[in-house]
Design a protein around this motif. Sequence first.
Motif, PDB file in Angstrom:
ATOM      1  N   CYS A  85       0.987  -0.997  -0.035  1.00 51.45           N
ATOM      2  CA  CYS A  85      -0.115  -0.025  -0.050  1.00 51.45           C
ATOM      3  C   CYS A  85       1.072   1.378  -0.086  1.00 51.45           C
ATOM      4  O   CYS A  85       2.115   1.358   0.648  1.00 51.45           O
ATOM      5  CB  CYS A  85      -0.816   0.112   1.341  1.00 51.45           C
ATOM      6  N   HIS A  86       0.540   2.330  -0.807  1.00 48.06           N
ATOM      7  CA  HIS A  86       1.378   3.393  -0.879  1.00 48.06           C
ATOM      8  C   HIS A  86       1.265   4.314   0.283  1.00 48.06           C
ATOM      9  O   HIS A  86       1.882   5.325   0.358  1.00 48.06           O
ATOM     10  CB  HIS A  86       1.242   4.266  -2.185  1.00 48.06           C
ATOM     11  N   HIS A  87       0.537   3.966   1.171  1.00 46.13           N
ATOM     12  CA  HIS A  87       0.361   4.979   2.386  1.00 46.13           C
ATOM     13  C   HIS A  87       0.391   3.995   3.730  1.00 46.13           C
ATOM     14  O   HIS A  87      -0.134   2.849   3.257  1.00 46.13           O
ATOM     15  CB  HIS A  87      -0.602   5.931   2.327  1.00 46.13           C
ATOM     16  N   THR A  88       0.314   4.518   4.859  1.00 45.42           N
ATOM     17  CA  THR A  88       0.309   3.586   5.948  1.00 45.42           C
ATOM     18  C   THR A  88      -0.990   3.366   6.198  1.00 45.42           C
ATOM     19  O   THR A  88      -2.016   4.117   5.827  1.00 45.42           O
ATOM     20  CB  THR A  88       1.169   4.366   7.295  1.00 45.42           C
ATOM     21  N   ILE A  89      -1.545   2.075   6.874  1.00 45.93           N
ATOM     22  CA  ILE A  89      -2.845   2.148   7.519  1.00 45.93           C
ATOM     23  C   ILE A  89      -2.642   1.840   8.853  1.00 45.93           C
ATOM     24  O   ILE A  89      -1.824   0.854   9.312  1.00 45.93           O
ATOM     25  CB  ILE A  89      -3.376   0.624   6.716  1.00 45.93           C
ATOM     26  N   GLY A  90      -3.120   2.807   9.756  1.00 45.87           N
ATOM     27  CA  GLY A  90      -2.992   2.594  11.138  1.00 45.87           C
ATOM     28  C   GLY A  90      -1.729   2.837  11.644  1.00 45.87           C
ATOM     29  O   GLY A  90      -1.529   2.130  12.777  1.00 45.87           O
ATOM     30  N   GLY A  91      -1.136   3.672  10.778  1.00 43.50           N
ATOM     31  CA  GLY A  91       0.544   3.786  11.234  1.00 43.50           C
ATOM     32  C   GLY A  91       1.545   2.963  10.800  1.00 43.50           C
ATOM     33  O   GLY A  91       2.642   3.315  11.162  1.00 43.50           O
ATOM     34  N   TYR A  92       0.955   1.931  10.202  1.00 44.65           N
ATOM     35  CA  TYR A  92       1.663   0.787   9.631  1.00 44.65           C
ATOM     36  C   TYR A  92       1.852   0.797   8.318  1.00 44.65           C
ATOM     37  O   TYR A  92       0.797   0.842   7.321  1.00 44.65           O
ATOM     38  CB  TYR A  92       1.312  -0.530  10.143  1.00 44.65           C
ATOM     39  N   PRO A  93       3.126   0.484   7.443  1.00 40.50           N
ATOM     40  CA  PRO A  93       3.225   0.027   6.228  1.00 40.50           C
ATOM     41  C   PRO A  93       2.595  -1.412   5.941  1.00 40.50           C
ATOM     42  O   PRO A  93       2.888  -2.067   6.859  1.00 40.50           O
ATOM     43  CB  PRO A  93       4.580   0.174   5.608  1.00 40.50           C
ATOM     44  N   VAL A  94       1.783  -1.284   4.992  1.00 45.16           N
ATOM     45  CA  VAL A  94       1.164  -2.750   4.757  1.00 45.16           C
ATOM     46  C   VAL A  94       1.389  -3.435   3.275  1.00 45.16           C
ATOM     47  O   VAL A  94       1.515  -2.815   2.405  1.00 45.16           O
ATOM     48  CB  VAL A  94      -0.257  -2.500   4.809  1.00 45.16           C
ATOM     49  N   LEU A  95       1.860  -4.628   3.502  1.00 42.56           N
ATOM     50  CA  LEU A  95       1.925  -5.605   2.309  1.00 42.56           C
ATOM     51  C   LEU A  95       0.916  -6.504   1.881  1.00 42.56           C
ATOM     52  O   LEU A  95       0.548  -7.019   2.839  1.00 42.56           O
ATOM     53  CB  LEU A  95       3.423  -6.226   2.394  1.00 42.56           C
ATOM     54  N   GLY A  96       0.476  -6.329   0.799  1.00 43.86           N
ATOM     55  CA  GLY A  96      -0.454  -7.187   0.178  1.00 43.86           C
ATOM     56  C   GLY A  96       0.256  -8.476  -0.378  1.00 43.86           C
ATOM     57  O   GLY A  96       1.172  -8.265  -1.327  1.00 43.86           O
ATOM     58  N   VAL A  97      -0.226  -9.453  -0.352  1.00 49.04           N
ATOM     59  CA  VAL A  97       0.349 -10.871  -1.095  1.00 49.04           C
ATOM     60  C   VAL A  97      -0.862 -11.795  -1.402  1.00 49.04           C
ATOM     61  O   VAL A  97      -1.684 -11.938  -0.828  1.00 49.04           O
ATOM     62  CB  VAL A  97       1.225 -11.756   0.102  1.00 49.04           C
ATOM     63  N   VAL A  98      -0.486 -12.218  -2.428  1.00 49.72           N
ATOM     64  CA  VAL A  98      -1.526 -13.391  -2.911  1.00 49.72           C
ATOM     65  C   VAL A  98      -0.755 -14.770  -3.048  1.00 49.72           C
ATOM     66  O   VAL A  98       0.331 -14.740  -3.602  1.00 49.72           O
ATOM     67  CB  VAL A  98      -2.355 -13.084  -4.256  1.00 49.72           C
ATOM     68  N   THR A  99      -1.111 -15.930  -2.876  1.00 54.80           N
ATOM     69  CA  THR A  99      -0.682 -17.121  -3.049  1.00 54.80           C
ATOM     70  C   THR A  99      -1.209 -18.134  -3.702  1.00 54.80           C
ATOM     71  O   THR A  99      -2.318 -18.235  -4.238  1.00 54.80           O
ATOM     72  CB  THR A  99      -0.387 -17.641  -1.488  1.00 54.80           C
ATOM     73  N   SER A 100      -0.378 -19.308  -3.868  1.00 57.81           N
ATOM     74  CA  SER A 100      -0.904 -20.567  -4.604  1.00 57.81           C
ATOM     75  C   SER A 100      -1.739 -21.092  -4.017  1.00 57.81           C
ATOM     76  O   SER A 100      -2.771 -22.198  -4.682  1.00 57.81           O
ATOM     77  CB  SER A 100       0.652 -21.427  -4.925  1.00 57.81           C
ATOM     78  N   GLU A 101      -2.178 -20.806  -2.745  1.00 53.49           N
ATOM     79  CA  GLU A 101      -3.342 -21.752  -2.035  1.00 53.49           C
ATOM     80  C   GLU A 101      -4.596 -20.825  -2.109  1.00 53.49           C
ATOM     81  O   GLU A 101      -5.610 -21.054  -1.442  1.00 53.49           O
ATOM     82  CB  GLU A 101      -3.106 -21.787  -0.828  1.00 53.49           C
ATOM     83  N   GLY A 102      -4.628 -19.738  -2.908  1.00 52.75           N
ATOM     84  CA  GLY A 102      -5.899 -18.835  -3.112  1.00 52.75           C
ATOM     85  C   GLY A 102      -6.221 -17.974  -1.790  1.00 52.75           C
ATOM     86  O   GLY A 102      -7.158 -17.764  -1.612  1.00 52.75           O
ATOM     87  N   LYS A 103      -4.973 -17.560  -1.280  1.00 53.14           N
ATOM     88  CA  LYS A 103      -5.290 -16.640  -0.246  1.00 53.14           C
ATOM     89  C   LYS A 103      -4.716 -15.376  -0.600  1.00 53.14           C
ATOM     90  O   LYS A 103      -3.552 -14.827  -1.261  1.00 53.14           O
ATOM     91  CB  LYS A 103      -4.162 -17.146   0.902  1.00 53.14           C
ATOM     92  N   ILE A 104      -5.342 -14.162   0.168  1.00 54.20           N
ATOM     93  CA  ILE A 104      -4.680 -12.889   0.172  1.00 54.20           C
ATOM     94  C   ILE A 104      -4.271 -12.712   1.602  1.00 54.20           C
ATOM     95  O   ILE A 104      -5.088 -13.072   2.613  1.00 54.20           O
ATOM     96  CB  ILE A 104      -5.773 -12.108   0.203  1.00 54.20           C
ATOM     97  N   GLN A 105      -3.078 -12.232   1.756  1.00 51.53           N
ATOM     98  CA  GLN A 105      -2.492 -12.227   3.063  1.00 51.53           C
ATOM     99  C   GLN A 105      -2.146 -10.494   3.310  1.00 51.53           C
ATOM    100  O   GLN A 105      -1.452 -10.062   2.244  1.00 51.53           O
ATOM    101  CB  GLN A 105      -1.197 -12.843   3.171  1.00 51.53           C
ATOM    102  N   LEU A 106      -2.223  -9.776   4.519  1.00 52.51           N
ATOM    103  CA  LEU A 106      -1.915  -8.605   4.576  1.00 52.51           C
ATOM    104  C   LEU A 106      -0.972  -8.606   5.696  1.00 52.51           C
ATOM    105  O   LEU A 106      -1.144  -9.111   6.591  1.00 52.51           O
ATOM    106  CB  LEU A 106      -2.988  -7.645   4.825  1.00 52.51           C
ATOM    107  N   TYR A 107       0.214  -8.217   5.581  1.00 53.49           N
ATOM    108  CA  TYR A 107       1.282  -8.009   6.700  1.00 53.49           C
ATOM    109  C   TYR A 107       1.287  -6.673   7.175  1.00 53.49           C
ATOM    110  O   TYR A 107       1.560  -5.569   5.912  1.00 53.49           O
ATOM    111  CB  TYR A 107       2.560  -8.517   6.078  1.00 53.49           C
ATOM    112  N   LYS A 108       1.692  -6.296   8.171  1.00 57.59           N
ATOM    113  CA  LYS A 108       2.018  -4.892   8.648  1.00 57.59           C
ATOM    114  C   LYS A 108       3.605  -5.197   8.954  1.00 57.59           C
ATOM    115  O   LYS A 108       3.890  -5.972   9.607  1.00 57.59           O
ATOM    116  CB  LYS A 108       0.975  -4.632  10.141  1.00 57.59           C
ATOM    117  N   LEU A 109       4.146  -4.031   8.702  1.00 54.35           N
ATOM    118  CA  LEU A 109       5.644  -3.746   9.020  1.00 54.35           C
ATOM    119  C   LEU A 109       5.715  -3.039  10.134  1.00 54.35           C
ATOM    120  O   LEU A 109       5.477  -1.877  10.423  1.00 54.35           O
ATOM    121  CB  LEU A 109       6.386  -2.972   7.853  1.00 54.35           C
TER     122      LEU A 109
END
Length: 341
Positions: A85-109
């Motif tokens: 995400c190009h801006h913070t969410i709730g004060g955190y940088p956030v990485l979006g990931v999609v996987t081979s198991e059909g999942k969306i994952q969001l990680y906070k830095l």
Amino acid sequence: MSVWRTLLRWETGYSADSVEWCPVKLYNNVLVCGTYQLDKMDEGQQNKKQTRLGRIYLFIINDDTKELIPAQSIDTAGILDQKWCHHTIGGYPVLGVVTSEGKIQLYKLHDSDGLQLKLWIEISIGQDVLALSLDWSSNKTSVEAPLIVVSDSAGHVKVFKLEGDSLKELCDQKSHGFEAWVAAFNYWDTNVFYSGGDDCIFKAYDLRVPDAIVSNRRHEAGVTAVRSDTETEHRLLTGSYDEKVRLWDARNLKCCITDENVNGGVWRLKWHPYNSVVLAACMYGGFRLLRVDKEISLIGEYLEHESIAYGADWKFERESSIVATCSFYDCKLHVSEIVLQ
């Protein structure tokens, strides 16, 4: 031609297919690399569904970095795409990931005890599908509840809204007869999003209407990359297995403005954060630099990878042009400096 100088090299272990620099200020030195590999334990076992293993590597790369050493490694399913995400969410940088198991994952830095990614949200988009790509709506304008669009191997494109600690599905389009390789937003009007499929069709949608508003069949092979320009309104690029990069006016998607053959199937396109140069990962053709004006012109190439060129991204800084690139079967990650001509 532009000069392209390799600064750092690293072997990724699994096959590397995505690299993404963090666009959030104060964290521009953070790079993630996503990997994907079939589990060799599955080989030779009939009727066994193949397991795709993956790993996310987090790097902190400064001007004095002499060697690439991951600050963190996260074991996951196979990684198909990642976007910050190009801006913070709730004060955190956030990485979006999609996987081979059909999942969306969001990680906070998190930055409390050294930089670390921590899983925040994980949802499934469907059974027996690979989630192939994702994009955030908020690359141009910061919003409290950004949208995420995801494409999958069954040809579906879905839009989710981030609400609090959950993702709410807003729409599900059965968009393509084969894999929907890519989905992306128009960053100037985030009601509008696009998809490209293995059926050679490029589509545009508006969240306010039920069906696609444009269905374009001008590509000669699968459509694999779509990228809206955050600096110039209505400017849009697509890439395809047909080895062409096409420039479009988003107001008229019947026919492209111009195209350029880049001598390799196009997998990713990344606009430079501050000018009209584009970094293209061209699979068996290596990496290309393109200048985009009324025409698309080739101004540089990088052929130091020895396998499929999949991952490419610009570091978000004005002072110099730093890129990360990665390639598949040779499991290589490079960080390079480009002197633009």
